[in-house]
Design an enzyme around this catalytic site. Sequence first.
Site, PDB file in Angstrom:
ATOM      1  NE  ARG A 261      -4.182  -1.448   0.483  1.00  0.00           N
ATOM      2  CZ  ARG A 261      -4.693  -2.376  -0.501  1.00  0.00           C
ATOM      3  NH1 ARG A 261      -3.851  -2.678  -1.502  1.00  0.00           N
ATOM      4  NH2 ARG A 261      -5.516  -3.247  -0.167  1.00  0.00           N
TER       5      ARG A 261
ATOM      6  CG  HIS B 232      -3.519  -0.097  -6.777  1.00  0.00           C
ATOM      7  ND1 HIS B 232      -3.871   0.650  -5.614  1.00  0.00           N
ATOM      8  CD2 HIS B 232      -3.529  -1.483  -6.592  1.00  0.00           C
ATOM      9  CE1 HIS B 232      -4.063  -0.245  -4.763  1.00  0.00           C
ATOM     10  NE2 HIS B 232      -3.885  -1.516  -5.341  1.00  0.00           N
TER      11      HIS B 232
END
Lengths: 310, 310
Positions: free
Chosen positions: B225, B273
């Site tokens: 993350r 992502h």
Amino acid sequence: MSIVVSIPDVDKTNWWIEQLQALLPGWTIRPIHDPGDVEKVTYAVVWKPATGAFLPFPNLKAIVSLGAGIDHVLADAELPRQMPIIRTVGTDLTQRMREYVALHVLRHHRDIPAIAANQREKRWQQLVVPPATQRRVGVMGLGNLGGAAARTLAALGFETLGWARTKREIEGVITYAGDSEFSEFVSRCEILVCLLPLTVATTGILNAALFERLPKSASIINAGRGQHLVEADLLAALESGQLSHATLDVFDVEPLPAEHAFWPHPGVTITPHTASLIDAPTGSRIVAANIERFEREGSVPDLADAARGY
Amino acid sequence: MSIVVSIPDVDKTNWWIEQLQALLPGWTIRPIHDPGDVEKVTYAVVWKPATGAFLPFPNLKAIVSLGAGIDHVLADAELPRQMPIIRTVGTDLTQRMREYVALHVLRHHRDIPAIAANQREKRWQQLVVPPATQRRVGVMGLGNLGGAAARTLAALGFETLGWARTKREIEGVITYAGDSEFSEFVSRCEILVCLLPLTVATTGILNAALFERLPKSASIINAGRGQHLVEADLLAALESGQLSHATLDVFDVEPLPAEHAFWPHPGVTITPHTASLIDAPTGSRIVAANIERFEREGSVPDLADAARGY
């Protein structure tokens, strides 16, 4: 007893002589242009030797090719007939080729050229690609290097196909053999990897007819020899969109000339013949062991078949 | 019975509703901002839900996270306590993450950023790198994704290390556990991959102290993350040469703002992502199966532990 070393690059020649000398202290090892007593030369360690390079040495026992291929030796029209040619292969070189093929197949599969272009444009765009399990990759040539590459791709999850002159069985890989199955093999490959030896039969095999047979927007990776590829046909296939990308490690002329159309082409990724680069510290161990074994036994497992061409 | 879908992107919301509706014909499936009868809503399928998003639904049985992590759900300060959260994992997502990690570790290992820069300069330069067998790669986080990534790297030949909060045994991987072994693990990683869950303990774990502990010129890959990374510390470590490169799939703010220093940085590779992107056709099969099983059995194997944070 002495060994001559013939490599176009002078620094590399010196590097190899130094490394080999440390491993073969009983031998005299010199550059081919300054061989000392030519009668004493029994081995020549070479990469792209000049035409007639071996004629001065009447007692040569074998030529050692600094690579898995021997095409660069056979290119010598004055090569002594029946001269044994020892290939340089080994786990280290196979490892490097596995890495290269895995890296560049994954790079095509995940569309890294488009992602890199997006970064240059500061563009956040989530491109959707299928998982490797839904991507068909083919390997042409299933020898030491091609076989290891195919196994590696299958282990990464790709639907992996392989083609060779004669039938090979590789677990997890669908294999095809010979001219009769070539067209069917090619028609299924979304990403095609060439690891063939360079022979009369394989020269120019990456040509317009093959590109037309690939699925639309397929890509190719050539880590065989530059002469496998018809460069003009590749440029045309990229132009038409039949091919989406090509990654090339080998070229008809090396180093690739600065004015060549491949350098600035967005559809071409260039690596400078480093897919499975033999460095002197690693390669010299293989070469020294092969020379010592050839001295002792008169042959080695890595002897090439000059008639076959590899 | 009905299901609401909450995804920031409207097109993706519609894509997921369409795919889920085909698999769950007996259910009413609607976007969260237009839920119909709120009493009937028993499941919420979400990615980065808004704060308080679940308060309108008194009969909610479970929240389905569209990803392996649940940090984006726990970020909701008004999340109903004790609400079950179902993670979305599966062979397809694990496969995609294996590909991503293999690709980008190989890319760092073979120094593709330098090779790409050479192509732009039309420079033929044979950079020598060791084989993967002489390259140490570490994976932080050894859950579903990290464990599979570590096994894949080991199979490619890398000397592979792994670290997790608790001890894990993975064949071919040297594993470390907990705070006491963290420093030793980090000090050995030439390429470090972060696949940790985001928790209070792992927030900001990729910071100056860790970078200093890595071998000189190490590189990092973050597919965990964005909040694992202290962005200013990374820029400083790249500037000083302590780090040679970073490949980042996740960011503190996504999409990464156009003015961010990472976009034009030669030491940073950006992927948007997409390391293990869940697409609706594949992911909806996993989500639908989990909802049906939760209805039947009141639980599923992929239930998260909210107290632990993953």
